[in-house]
Design an enzyme around this catalytic site. Sequence first.
Site, PDB file in Angstrom:
ATOM      1  N   LEU A 103      -1.075 -12.539  -6.491  1.00  0.00           N
ATOM      2  CA  LEU A 103      -0.605 -13.322  -5.418  1.00  0.00           C
ATOM      3  C   LEU A 103       0.507 -13.110  -5.507  1.00  0.00           C
ATOM      4  O   LEU A 103       1.581 -13.174  -6.573  1.00  0.00           O
ATOM      5  CB  LEU A 103      -0.717 -14.927  -6.606  1.00  0.00           C
ATOM      6  CG  LEU A 103      -0.233 -16.099  -5.612  1.00  0.00           C
ATOM      7  CD1 LEU A 103      -1.307 -16.691  -4.594  1.00  0.00           C
ATOM      8  CD2 LEU A 103      -0.253 -17.686  -6.634  1.00  0.00           C
ATOM      9  N   ASP A 104       1.410 -13.466  -4.038  1.00  0.00           N
ATOM     10  CA  ASP A 104       2.395 -13.157  -3.705  1.00  0.00           C
ATOM     11  C   ASP A 104       3.426 -13.606  -4.753  1.00  0.00           C
ATOM     12  O   ASP A 104       3.789 -14.325  -4.862  1.00  0.00           O
ATOM     13  CB  ASP A 104       2.936 -13.271  -2.298  1.00  0.00           C
ATOM     14  CG  ASP A 104       1.731 -12.594  -1.502  1.00  0.00           C
ATOM     15  OD1 ASP A 104       1.657 -11.072  -1.829  1.00  0.00           O
ATOM     16  OD2 ASP A 104       1.886 -12.122  -0.503  1.00  0.00           O
ATOM     17  N   LYS A 105       4.936 -12.719  -4.824  1.00  0.00           N
ATOM     18  CA  LYS A 105       5.534 -13.088  -5.638  1.00  0.00           C
ATOM     19  C   LYS A 105       6.026 -14.206  -5.573  1.00  0.00           C
ATOM     20  O   LYS A 105       7.227 -15.680  -5.610  1.00  0.00           O
ATOM     21  CB  LYS A 105       7.020 -11.824  -5.448  1.00  0.00           C
ATOM     22  CG  LYS A 105       8.564 -12.074  -6.768  1.00  0.00           C
ATOM     23  CD  LYS A 105       8.828 -11.085  -7.075  1.00  0.00           C
ATOM     24  CE  LYS A 105      10.461 -11.660  -7.081  1.00  0.00           C
ATOM     25  NZ  LYS A 105      11.711 -10.997  -7.476  1.00  0.00           N
ATOM     26  N   SER A 107       4.870 -16.940  -3.424  1.00  0.00           N
ATOM     27  CA  SER A 107       3.742 -18.130  -3.146  1.00  0.00           C
ATOM     28  C   SER A 107       3.927 -18.203  -4.873  1.00  0.00           C
ATOM     29  O   SER A 107       3.755 -18.063  -5.890  1.00  0.00           O
ATOM     30  CB  SER A 107       2.475 -16.754  -2.715  1.00  0.00           C
ATOM     31  OG  SER A 107       2.556 -17.110  -1.547  1.00  0.00           O
ATOM     32  N   ARG A 184      -0.664 -10.126   1.874  1.00  0.00           N
ATOM     33  CA  ARG A 184       0.296 -11.296   3.085  1.00  0.00           C
ATOM     34  C   ARG A 184      -0.460 -12.144   4.311  1.00  0.00           C
ATOM     35  O   ARG A 184       0.099 -12.205   4.986  1.00  0.00           O
ATOM     36  CB  ARG A 184       1.628 -10.853   2.883  1.00  0.00           C
ATOM     37  CG  ARG A 184       2.334 -10.078   1.890  1.00  0.00           C
ATOM     38  CD  ARG A 184       3.149  -9.777   1.806  1.00  0.00           C
ATOM     39  NE  ARG A 184       5.117 -11.008   2.708  1.00  0.00           N
ATOM     40  CZ  ARG A 184       5.012 -11.248   2.369  1.00  0.00           C
ATOM     41  NH1 ARG A 184       5.789 -10.818   1.124  1.00  0.00           N
ATOM     42  NH2 ARG A 184       6.619 -11.767   2.522  1.00  0.00           N
TER      43      ARG A 184
END
Length: 246
Positions: A103-105, A107, A184
């Site tokens: 999970l993106d930083k 997010s 992303r």
Amino acid sequence: MKRLNKYISDTGFCSRREADKLIEQKRVKVNGIAPELGTKIGDADKVEVDGKLIKAVPDNKSDRVYLAYHKPVGITCTTERKVKGNIVDAVNYPQRIFPIGRLDKPSEGLILLTNDGDIVNKILRAENAHEKQYRVNVNKAISPSFLEKMSRGVPILNTVTLPCEVKQIGKQSFDIVLTQGLNRQIRRMCEYLGYEVTRLVRRRIMHIKLDKLNAGQYRKLSDDELNVLNRQVQASVKTATYANKG
């Protein structure tokens, strides 16, 4: 006999992919000798990573851990302890665990963590068979055209995203359900259509929901959640394997 990377991942030390990296980096020894990729081992073999003995997992997986975690913004989904703000230090669980997927930083939201390498491999192998739901806020009012294009598919990363379910929630927010995991993906889709994501929260992975977990909190999966997860993973892996043969 069992492949060395599977043996290591089954113990909960890391995923099978990461185990291969450890083997390539000569950080793994079998009976005191650095092995090759693809090496198979038996019950009598002694496996060490960075000089520490790795014990086999009990057949009934009684020592396995399965967590639902609300990842805060700014936490990085890596097990590398040298990375500031890594997810392992953030969760601070007493047993060694690692995240399933990423999970993106920037997010936040639901991510699963475990020390069961076998289930990680099954989930990642069939990732495109699994739904993930997100709540997204953007920087301006959402138009019907935006919703229609997002749901139909957007050209990013030299491909077109799969059709997906998109539902407007507020003037500048919407829910989206993906079965893909492109890098992303939601942010890139929005950018292509002239929008900027201001907040992105993953609220569901398959049947497992974020519910009332606050940022930074975690909980153990219930027996019911685990039973459904194992059934879904088994079914989706078979589907993915069959589809790959085409």
